[in-house]
Scaffold this active site. Structure first.
Site, PDB file in Angstrom:
ATOM      1  N   GLY A  41       0.809  -1.225   0.000  1.00  0.00           N
ATOM      2  CA  GLY A  41       0.000   0.000   0.000  1.00  0.00           C
ATOM      3  C   GLY A  41       0.831   1.259   0.000  1.00  0.00           C
ATOM      4  O   GLY A  41       1.747   1.432  -0.815  1.00  0.00           O
ATOM      5  N   LEU A  51       3.131   2.248   1.784  1.00  0.00           N
ATOM      6  CA  LEU A  51       4.545   2.154   2.176  1.00  0.00           C
ATOM      7  C   LEU A  51       5.456   1.784   1.007  1.00  0.00           C
ATOM      8  O   LEU A  51       6.682   1.782   1.150  1.00  0.00           O
ATOM      9  CB  LEU A  51       4.714   1.110   3.295  1.00  0.00           C
ATOM     10  CG  LEU A  51       4.081   1.459   4.649  1.00  0.00           C
ATOM     11  CD1 LEU A  51       4.087   0.241   5.579  1.00  0.00           C
ATOM     12  CD2 LEU A  51       4.825   2.608   5.317  1.00  0.00           C
ATOM     13  N   GLU A 104       0.764   1.379  11.728  1.00  0.00           N
ATOM     14  CA  GLU A 104      -0.401   0.692  11.156  1.00  0.00           C
ATOM     15  C   GLU A 104      -1.465   0.390  12.214  1.00  0.00           C
ATOM     16  O   GLU A 104      -2.454  -0.262  11.933  1.00  0.00           O
ATOM     17  CB  GLU A 104       0.021  -0.591  10.443  1.00  0.00           C
ATOM     18  CG  GLU A 104       1.019  -0.395   9.300  1.00  0.00           C
ATOM     19  CD  GLU A 104       0.487   0.486   8.176  1.00  0.00           C
ATOM     20  OE1 GLU A 104      -0.693   0.882   8.204  1.00  0.00           O
ATOM     21  OE2 GLU A 104       1.263   0.780   7.253  1.00  0.00           O
TER      22      GLU A 104
END
Ligand code: PCA
Length: 157
Positions: free
Chosen positions: A8, A10, A82
């Site tokens: 995603g 990152l 996260e």
């Protein structure tokens, strides 16, 4: 040292990649591109339009992302970022290596086509309609889905 598969924000070129290369957060070393051996739904969901891999193997598409070798400090940092375990959970996923990284030696050597394992951040919980949202094989925050990643609102900047 642990391995993390990111799919995603990152990834390289995505809004949170800078967190992976910020040395104050710990160490992360890019190993290779990879895709999941199984299909999973990768959806963009919630009020902040975040990418979520849903732990529903067999549904959706094989997900493409990047494997990093991270130290304990970075792993802890990523868990916090996260919001594990409230928003994402960190579990192991099987991956097929997409390209071979020539410089890496010994056991870190990952050949294209080989199968390996890494941690992945998948949604801890999700709304009933999320599995029927459009599924992506590769997330791009700047893609033509028109869903803007809203880091400011989440306070994640
Ligand atoms: N960050 C993690 C999970 C979803 C996200 O945006 C990642 O890039 O893999």
């Amino acid at each position: 040292m642990a391995r993390v598969f990111v799919y995603g924000t990152l990834k390289k070129g995505q809004p949170n990649y800078y967190r992976m290369i910020e040395s104050a957060n710990g160490k992360a070393e890019f190993l290779t591109s990879a895709c999941t051996t199984q299909k999973y739904p990768l959806v963009i969901a919630g009020e902040h339009s975040l990418p979520f891999l849903l732990n529903i193997p067999g549904q959706g598409r094989r997900i493409r992302g990047e494997i990093y070798k991270v130290d304990d400090k970075m792993l802890k940092y990523l868990d916090d970022f996260e919001m594990v375990p409230d928003m994402y959970q960190r579990t192991l996923v099987k991956l097929e290596v997409e390209e071979w990284v020539g410089e890496t030696e010994g056991e870190e050597r990952l050949k294209a086509g080989s199968i390996t394992e890494a941690f992945v951040y998948s949604a801890t919980m999700y709304e009933p309609d999320w599995p029927s949202l459009p599924c992506y094989e590769s997330y791009d925050a700047y893609g033509d889905h028109g869903l803007q990643y809203e880091a400011k609102e989440t306070g994640l900047v």
